[in-house]
Design a protein around this motif. Structure first.
Motif, PDB file in Angstrom:
ATOM      1  N   SER A  13       0.905  -1.244  -0.036  1.00  0.00           N
ATOM      2  CA  SER A  13      -0.020  -0.011  -0.260  1.00  0.00           C
ATOM      3  C   SER A  13       0.863   1.262   0.166  1.00  0.00           C
ATOM      4  O   SER A  13       1.987   1.085   0.510  1.00  0.00           O
ATOM      5  N   THR A  14       0.315   2.272  -0.740  1.00  0.00           N
ATOM      6  CA  THR A  14       1.172   3.582  -0.586  1.00  0.00           C
ATOM      7  C   THR A  14       0.109   4.544  -0.270  1.00  0.00           C
ATOM      8  O   THR A  14      -1.083   4.519  -0.281  1.00  0.00           O
ATOM      9  N   LEU A  15       0.806   5.594   0.616  1.00  0.00           N
ATOM     10  CA  LEU A  15       0.123   6.780   1.089  1.00  0.00           C
ATOM     11  C   LEU A  15       0.608   8.017   0.514  1.00  0.00           C
ATOM     12  O   LEU A  15       1.864   8.149   0.578  1.00  0.00           O
ATOM     13  N   TYR A  16      -0.128   8.645  -0.704  1.00  0.00           N
ATOM     14  CA  TYR A  16       0.465   9.891  -1.480  1.00  0.00           C
ATOM     15  C   TYR A  16      -0.080  11.045  -0.677  1.00  0.00           C
ATOM     16  O   TYR A  16      -1.368  11.196  -0.303  1.00  0.00           O
ATOM     17  N   ILE A  17       0.745  11.895  -0.485  1.00  0.00           N
ATOM     18  CA  ILE A  17       0.465  13.101   0.436  1.00  0.00           C
ATOM     19  C   ILE A  17       0.791  14.199  -0.731  1.00  0.00           C
ATOM     20  O   ILE A  17       1.968  14.208  -1.097  1.00  0.00           O
ATOM     21  N   ALA A  18      -0.032  14.892  -1.204  1.00  0.00           N
ATOM     22  CA  ALA A  18       0.078  16.224  -2.262  1.00  0.00           C
ATOM     23  C   ALA A  18       0.427  17.518  -1.427  1.00  0.00           C
ATOM     24  O   ALA A  18      -0.183  17.909  -0.303  1.00  0.00           O
ATOM     25  N   ALA A  19       1.292  18.250  -1.983  1.00  0.00           N
ATOM     26  CA  ALA A  19       1.574  19.479  -1.658  1.00  0.00           C
ATOM     27  C   ALA A  19       1.610  19.650  -0.079  1.00  0.00           C
ATOM     28  O   ALA A  19       0.907  20.368   0.655  1.00  0.00           O
ATOM     29  N   SER A  20       2.728  19.000   0.617  1.00  0.00           N
ATOM     30  CA  SER A  20       2.811  18.817   1.790  1.00  0.00           C
ATOM     31  C   SER A  20       2.903  20.191   2.605  1.00  0.00           C
ATOM     32  O   SER A  20       3.521  21.013   1.979  1.00  0.00           O
ATOM     33  N   GLN A  21       2.574  19.984   3.833  1.00  0.00           N
ATOM     34  CA  GLN A  21       2.634  21.393   4.598  1.00  0.00           C
ATOM     35  C   GLN A  21       3.370  21.050   6.076  1.00  0.00           C
ATOM     36  O   GLN A  21       3.346  19.940   6.390  1.00  0.00           O
ATOM     37  N   PRO A  22       3.874  21.875   6.544  1.00  0.00           N
ATOM     38  CA  PRO A  22       4.492  21.714   7.951  1.00  0.00           C
ATOM     39  C   PRO A  22       3.330  21.097   8.918  1.00  0.00           C
ATOM     40  O   PRO A  22       3.588  20.308   9.782  1.00  0.00           O
ATOM     41  N   GLY A  23       2.160  21.367   8.848  1.00  0.00           N
ATOM     42  CA  GLY A  23       1.281  20.567   9.834  1.00  0.00           C
ATOM     43  C   GLY A  23       0.809  19.139   9.618  1.00  0.00           C
ATOM     44  O   GLY A  23       0.279  18.461  10.306  1.00  0.00           O
ATOM     45  N   ASP A  24       1.629  18.667   8.383  1.00  0.00           N
ATOM     46  CA  ASP A  24       1.654  17.346   7.966  1.00  0.00           C
ATOM     47  C   ASP A  24       2.439  16.389   8.979  1.00  0.00           C
ATOM     48  O   ASP A  24       2.683  15.433   8.911  1.00  0.00           O
ATOM     49  N   SER A  25       3.303  17.118   9.466  1.00  0.00           N
ATOM     50  CA  SER A  25       4.520  16.646  10.401  1.00  0.00           C
ATOM     51  C   SER A  25       3.936  15.866  11.484  1.00  0.00           C
ATOM     52  O   SER A  25       3.250  16.111  12.156  1.00  0.00           O
TER      53      SER A  25
END
Lengths: 111, 113
Positions: free
Chosen positions: B73-85
């Motif tokens: 499985s893969t998790l793709y995160i687009a346009a990452s933001q500091p709050g994604d940390s």
């Protein structure tokens, strides 16, 4: 609709003591699972309760025991605490096998 | 026994970058796969649930895919933001122990402003 609530949030116990952790499941959820998460590790399954009966158990000794009440809330009891029992204890509830809602956890420190 | 592996263990990216987190599991006979986010010292927040009959799920900037045959499985995160940390955990449940989730050890993500 309330989420999963765990109490207490933090706890310090002495080796050899006993501890009880509590969990209120999300409204409408009849299944509760408990997990232990050591620092830097993924959660490990302790056991699950479904309609007040144990419904699966992981590789944990009998001194880890639990209860589920008619309102589907649950308790995790650990006897004869050991230093290695220090961890984050997570409760999760579900109404089926298709996903769980986790609480914020109880941080247990055994000294 | 089901074993779940997550790679990489840690990842640091600049803000705005797209990224992929990987999860692999040894037994392809699963009920479902769930991705969680965990902030330091906190509980788990469910991000996406993929049932065994599905191939992907999307929520906002997140997209998760499932390939049961290859156990991935893969998790793709687009346009990452500091709050994604945060730490991202993958978990699977299996028919033989449908009530038990097997977790990976997680990927610790840091998004640099």
């Amino acid at each position: 609709e309330t989420g999963v609530t765990q109490s207490p949030t933090h706890l310090i116990k002495t080796r050899g003591q006993q501890v009880t952790l509590r969990c209120s499941s999300q409204s409408g959820h009849n299944t509760v699972s408990w997990y232990q998460q050591a620092l830097g590790q993924g959660p490990q399954f302790i056991f699950q309760y479904y309609r007040e009966e144990e419904n699966g158990r992981g590789n944990f000794p009998p001194r880890f025991s639990g209860l589920q009440f008619p309102n589907y809330s649950s308790e995790l009891n650990v006897n004869a605490l050991e230093l290695d029992d220090s961890a984050l204890y997570l409760c999760a509830s579900s109404s089926n096998y298709y996903g769980y809602t986790f609480g914020s956890g109880t941080r247990l420190t055994v000294v | 026994k089901q074993e779940v592996t997550q790679i990489p263990a840690a990842l640091s990216v600049p803000e705005g970058e797209n990224l992929v987190l990987n999860c692999s599991f040894t037994d392809s006979a699963i009920y479902n796969l769930q991705w969680f986010r965990q902030d330091p010292g906190k509980g788990l927040t469910s991000l996406l649930l993929i049932q065994s009959s599905q191939r992907e799920q999307t929520s906002g900037r997140l997209n998760a895919s499932l390939d049961k045959s290859s156990g991935r499985s893969t998790l793709y995160i687009a346009a990452s933001q500091p709050g994604d940390s945060a730490t991202y955990l993958c978990a699977v449940s299996s028919p033989d122990t449908g009530n038990q989730f097997y977790f990976g050890t997680g990927t610790s993500l840091t998004v640099i402003p």
